[in-house]
Motif scaffolding. Structure first.
Motif, short mmCIF file in Angstrom:
data_model
loop_
_atom_site.label_atom_id
_atom_site.label_comp_id
_atom_site.label_asym_id
_atom_site.label_seq_id
_atom_site.Cartn_x
_atom_site.Cartn_y
_atom_site.Cartn_z
N ILE A 188 55.11 60.92 45.30
CA ILE A 188 55.92 59.81 44.42
C ILE A 188 57.41 59.98 44.71
O ILE A 188 58.04 58.97 45.15
N PRO A 189 58.05 61.35 44.74
CA PRO A 189 59.53 61.37 45.09
C PRO A 189 59.91 60.90 46.35
O PRO A 189 60.92 59.91 46.66
N LEU A 190 58.84 60.97 47.53
CA LEU A 190 59.22 60.35 48.82
C LEU A 190 58.95 58.77 48.76
O LEU A 190 59.74 58.08 49.51
N SER A 191 58.26 58.18 47.85
CA SER A 191 58.01 56.85 47.77
C SER A 191 59.09 56.08 46.84
O SER A 191 58.78 55.29 46.23
N GLY A 192 60.16 56.81 46.50
CA GLY A 192 61.08 56.50 45.60
C GLY A 192 61.14 54.79 45.46
O GLY A 192 61.12 54.19 44.57
N PRO A 193 61.53 54.29 46.68
CA PRO A 193 61.83 52.87 46.61
C PRO A 193 60.77 52.02 46.25
O PRO A 193 61.01 51.04 45.63
N GLY A 194 59.59 52.44 46.61
CA GLY A 194 58.37 51.93 46.44
C GLY A 194 58.24 51.94 44.82
O GLY A 194 57.83 50.86 44.37
N VAL A 195 58.23 52.90 44.09
CA VAL A 195 58.06 53.07 42.67
C VAL A 195 59.19 52.13 41.97
O VAL A 195 58.64 51.37 41.10
N ALA A 196 60.45 52.35 42.83
CA ALA A 196 61.50 51.13 42.17
C ALA A 196 61.01 49.77 42.14
O ALA A 196 61.04 48.85 41.23
N VAL A 197 60.28 49.29 43.39
CA VAL A 197 60.12 48.04 43.36
C VAL A 197 58.69 47.39 42.80
O VAL A 197 58.96 46.59 41.74
N ILE A 198 57.76 48.39 42.41
CA ILE A 198 56.70 47.99 41.58
C ILE A 198 57.32 47.79 40.23
O ILE A 198 57.07 46.94 39.47
N SER A 199 58.49 48.93 39.86
CA SER A 199 58.74 48.63 38.31
C SER A 199 59.56 47.31 38.23
O SER A 199 59.44 46.67 37.28
N VAL A 200 60.38 47.08 39.03
CA VAL A 200 61.20 45.91 39.16
C VAL A 200 60.27 44.79 38.88
O VAL A 200 60.43 43.74 38.24
N PHE A 201 59.32 44.60 39.85
CA PHE A 201 58.42 43.42 39.88
C PHE A 201 57.59 43.27 38.82
O PHE A 201 57.57 42.39 38.15
N SER A 202 57.01 44.62 38.19
CA SER A 202 56.40 44.17 36.86
C SER A 202 57.18 44.00 35.79
O SER A 202 56.92 43.12 34.91
N PHE A 203 58.48 44.45 35.79
CA PHE A 203 59.44 44.10 34.69
C PHE A 203 59.75 42.66 34.63
O PHE A 203 59.53 41.89 33.41
N LEU A 204 59.89 41.93 35.89
CA LEU A 204 60.37 40.53 35.93
C LEU A 204 59.15 39.87 35.72
O LEU A 204 59.38 38.89 34.77
N ALA A 205 57.89 40.15 35.85
CA ALA A 205 56.95 39.28 35.76
C ALA A 205 56.59 39.30 34.33
O ALA A 205 56.43 38.30 33.70
#
Lengths: 276, 274
Positions: A188-205
Motif C-alpha cells: 500500500i505505501p508503494l501504491s500511494g498514488p493509486g490509493v490517492a486516486v481511488i480516494s479522490v474518485f470515490s469522494f467526487l462520485a
C-alpha cells in the motif's frame, strides 16, 4: 505527424480552441451568472454582464442552509471514500495476486454491478433502511454509493497492484511479515498514488451523487449540496443568481480535486471503464 | 475480497430476488399487499407510458452512443496531434464530464431554458423564430439527447485517445508505402484498430444511457407530458410518487432485461471470427 506545417498546426489549434470554447459555454454561463443579480440576468439582452456583484454568494452562504448541506455532503463523501478504499484495496489486491474460480465469479459480479439499474436496488432496499430507522441519515447513501463505486475503484486498484512486482512482497514474507502485513506495510505505501486516486474518485462520485441521495434524504436538515441546490430551483423559482452561486460553490471542490489528480483519474477511469 | 463479496450479495443479489417478488405484488412502498403473478408485466404491454418510455430509452441510447462516438473520435484525433498547450486543452475538454450533473443542467438551462436564453438570442439574431426547447415534445427529446452526448464526449474521447496511442506506428508506415491517402488510412488502418475499444465503449455507453436518471430528471422530469420519460424515470415515478411499487419494480426489471439483451448482442459481435 511531426512534420506538420506551421499553417496546419495553427488551423488545428484554432479548431481545438473553438471546440473547447463551444463545449464550455454552459459552464461559463454558470460562472458569469453567479456574479449577476437575477433581474440583471433576465433583462440583459446579451451575455456580456454590465455589472458584477457578490450578492448571490452572500445570500447563499448567509441565508440558506448551504453549510448544513455541505456538512452532510462531506459526511457522505468521506464515509464513502473510506469504505470504498478499504474494500477496493483488499479486493483489488486479491484480484491482482491470485487466480481462483471464486475470483472469476467475483470479477463477473463486479461487471453486473456496473450495469445494474440503481433504481432496481433502491426499491427493495428502501423498506429495509426504513425499518432500521436510517432514512434521512447518511448511512444508506454511503452504503449504496460505495457499492456502485466499487467496480470502478476495484479495477483501478487492481491495475495499480499489477504494476508492483511480487518480489518485494516475497522479500517481506521471508523476513517474517504476514500476508496482510506485507500488503499494509509494503504494497500500500508503494501504491500511494493509486490509493490517492481511488480516494479522490470515490469522494467526487459521492459528493456529486444526486439520485440515491434524493431518494433517501427528505428532511431539510439531511439534504446534500446537489439535492439542496435542486430545492432552490423549486422553492425560489426565479432566483437564478443564487442557484448559479450555489453551483459555483459546489463545483469548486470538485474542480480543485480534479485538477490536483486529473492525470491519474483519467488513467484510472480509462482502465477501470474500458479494460474491465 | 470477502467483505466486498458480502456487500455485493447484500446490496445486489438480495434486492434482485426481492425485486422479482415485489414486481408480482400490488400496493405501495409502505405496505405491499397481495400476490398478483405476472399481471403487472402483462399490463405493461398495454400501458402507453411504458411503451413510450421503452421507445424513448432505445432512441436515447442509440443516438447518444452514435453522437458521443463521432464527436469523441473527432476530438481524440485532434488531441493526438502535437498541438501547443495540448495538456490544457485536454483538461478543458474534460469539463462536461467532471462537473456535477446538477451544475451541468443548470448551465444548459442558461442556454436553452427560456425565450431569452442564449440559444434563442442567437436564433433571433440570425432571423429565426424562438424555440421552446423544453416545452415542445420533439425539442425536449433532442435537448436531453444533446446534453447526454455533451456529458459523455469526454469519456469517449479519453478512451479513444488511449486506443489511438496504442496503434502500432509501423501500420501507418506500411500504409504510406502502399500509397494510401489520409482518408484510406483512416478507414483501413485507424478504425479497424479501434474496433475492440469501440465495442467496449458502446457497451458502457449503452449501460450508462439506459440507466441514466439524472440528465432526464433534472432537465425535464420526464416531460412535457411523458415525451422524455425513460424506463428508469418511469420506474421511479411509479414507485416513489404514485405508490405503485409492483408496477415500478416490474419496469425496473424490464430495464435490466433490455440491458442484458444489449450486452449479449454486443458480446456476440465481439466474439465473431475475423
Amino acid at each position: 505527424m511531426n512534420r506538420m506545417t506551421w499553417y496546419s498546426r495553427l488551423s488545428l489549434s484554432g479548431v481545438a480552441w473553438a471546440a473547447v470554447a463551444l463545449m464550455n459555454i454552459p459552464v461559463m454561463l454558470v460562472i458569469l451568472g453567479s456574479f449577476q443579480t437575477t433581474s440583471n440576468m433576465s433583462s440583459t439582452a446579451g451575455v456580456i454582464p454590465t455589472s458584477l456583484t457578490l450578492a448571490n454568494y452572500e445570500t447563499v452562504l448567509a441565508r440558506t442552509p448551504f453549510f448544513t448541506y455541505l456538512a452532510n455532503s462531506l459526511t457522505i463523501a468521506i464515509g464513502t471514500t473510506v469504505l470504498s478504499a478499504v474494500l477496493a484495496l483488499l479486493a483489488g489486491y486479491a484480484m491482482s495476486r491470485y487466480r481462483s474460480p471464486l475470483l472469476t465469479v467475483f470479477s463477473y459480479s463486479l461487471f453486473v454491478v456496473q450495469m445494474f439499474p440503481v433504481v432496481l436496488v433502491l426499491i427493495p432496499v428502501f423498506p429495509i433502511f426504513r425499518e432500521l430507522g436510517t432514512i434521512n441519515t447518511p448511512i444508506p447513501v454511503i452504503i449504496l454509493c460505495t457499492v456502485f463505486n466499487l467496480p470502478f475503484v476495484t479495477w483501478m486498484s487492481r491495475s495499480y497492484f499489477d504494476s508492483i512486482p511480487t518480489e518485494i512482497e516475497e522479500a517481506a514474507r521471508i523476513d517474517g511479515c504476514s500476508q496482510l502485513g506485507a500488503l499494509w506495510r509494503i504494497v500500500i505505501p508503494l501504491s500511494g498514488p493509486g490509493v490517492a486516486v481511488i480516494s479522490v474518485f470515490s469522494f467526487l462520485a459521492a459528493f456529486n451523487e444526486f439520485f440515491i441521495a434524493s431518494v433517501f434524504l427528505r428532511t431539510a436538515n439531511s439534504l446534500t449540496v446537489p439535492v439542496g441546490i435542486q430545492m432552490f430551483v423549486q422553492q425560489y423559482t426565479t432566483d437564478w443568481g443564487n442557484l448559479m452561486a450555489g453551483c459555483v460553490l459546489m463545483m469548486l471542490p470538485t474542480l480543485i480535486l480534479f485538477f490536483f489528480a486529473q492525470r491519474y483519474i483519467v488513467h484510472g477511469a480509462v482502465t477501470g471503464g474500458v479494460k474491465g | 475480497m470477502l467483505p466486498t463479496l458480502i456487500l455485493l450479495v447484500v446490496v445486489v443479489a438480495f434486492p434482485l430476488v426481492s425485486a422479482m417478488y415485489l414486481s408480482m405484488t400490488k400496493g405501495s412502498l409502505m405496505k405491499t399487499s397481495g400476490f398478483v403473478g405476472w399481471a403487472n408485466y402483462v399490463s405493461l404491454f398495454s400501458n402507453r407510458e411504458f411503451l413510450s418510455a421503452l421507445r424513448f430509452t432505445a432512441i436515447f441510447a442509440v443516438t447518444s452512443i452514435a453522437g458521443c462516438y463521432v464527436f469523441g473520435l473527432g476530438i481524440a484525433l485532434l488531441l493526438q496531434k502535437t498541438l501547443p498547450a495540448r495538456g490544457l486543452l485536454r483538461v478543458l475538454f474534460l469539463m462536461p464530464w467532471v462537473i456535477p450533473s446538477v451544475v451541468a443542467v443548470a448551465g444548459w438551462r442558461q442556454v436553452i431554458g427560456s425565450e431569452d436564453a442564449l440559444a434563442n438570442l442567437f436564433l433571433r439574431a440570425i432571423g429565426q423564430n424562438t424555440v421552446y426547447f423544453l416545452s415542445d415534445d420533439t425539442w425536449a427529446v433532442i435537448s436531453v439527447i444533446v446534453i447526454k452526448i455533451w456529458r459523455s464526449i469526454p469519456f469517449v474521447m479519453l478512451s479513444l485517445l488511449a486506443g489511438l496511442q496504442a496503434i502500432d506506428r509501423s501500420l501507418y508506415e506500411a500504409a504510406a508505402i502502399d500509397g494510401a491517402n489520409r482518408v484510406q488510412t483512416f478507414f483501413n488502418v485507424t478504425l479497424p484498430q479501434l474496433k475492440t475499444v469501440s465495442i467496449v465503449l458502446s457497451l458502457m455507453m449503452a449501460i450508462w444511457s439506459v440507466n441514466d436518471f439524472e440528465t432526464v430528471w433534472l432537465l425535464t422530469q420526464g416531460g412535457p407530458g411523458y415525451a422524455t420519460q425513460n424506463l428508469v424515470v418511469l420506474s421511479y415515478l411509479y414507485t416513489f410518487k404514485r405508490s405503485n411499487v409492483g408496477l415500478g419494480t416490474a419496469i425496473a426489471i424490464m430495464t435490466l432485461v433490455v440491458l442484458m439483451v444489449l450486452i449479449v448482442m454486443s458480446l456476440r459481435q465481439q466474439r465473431q471470427p475475423k
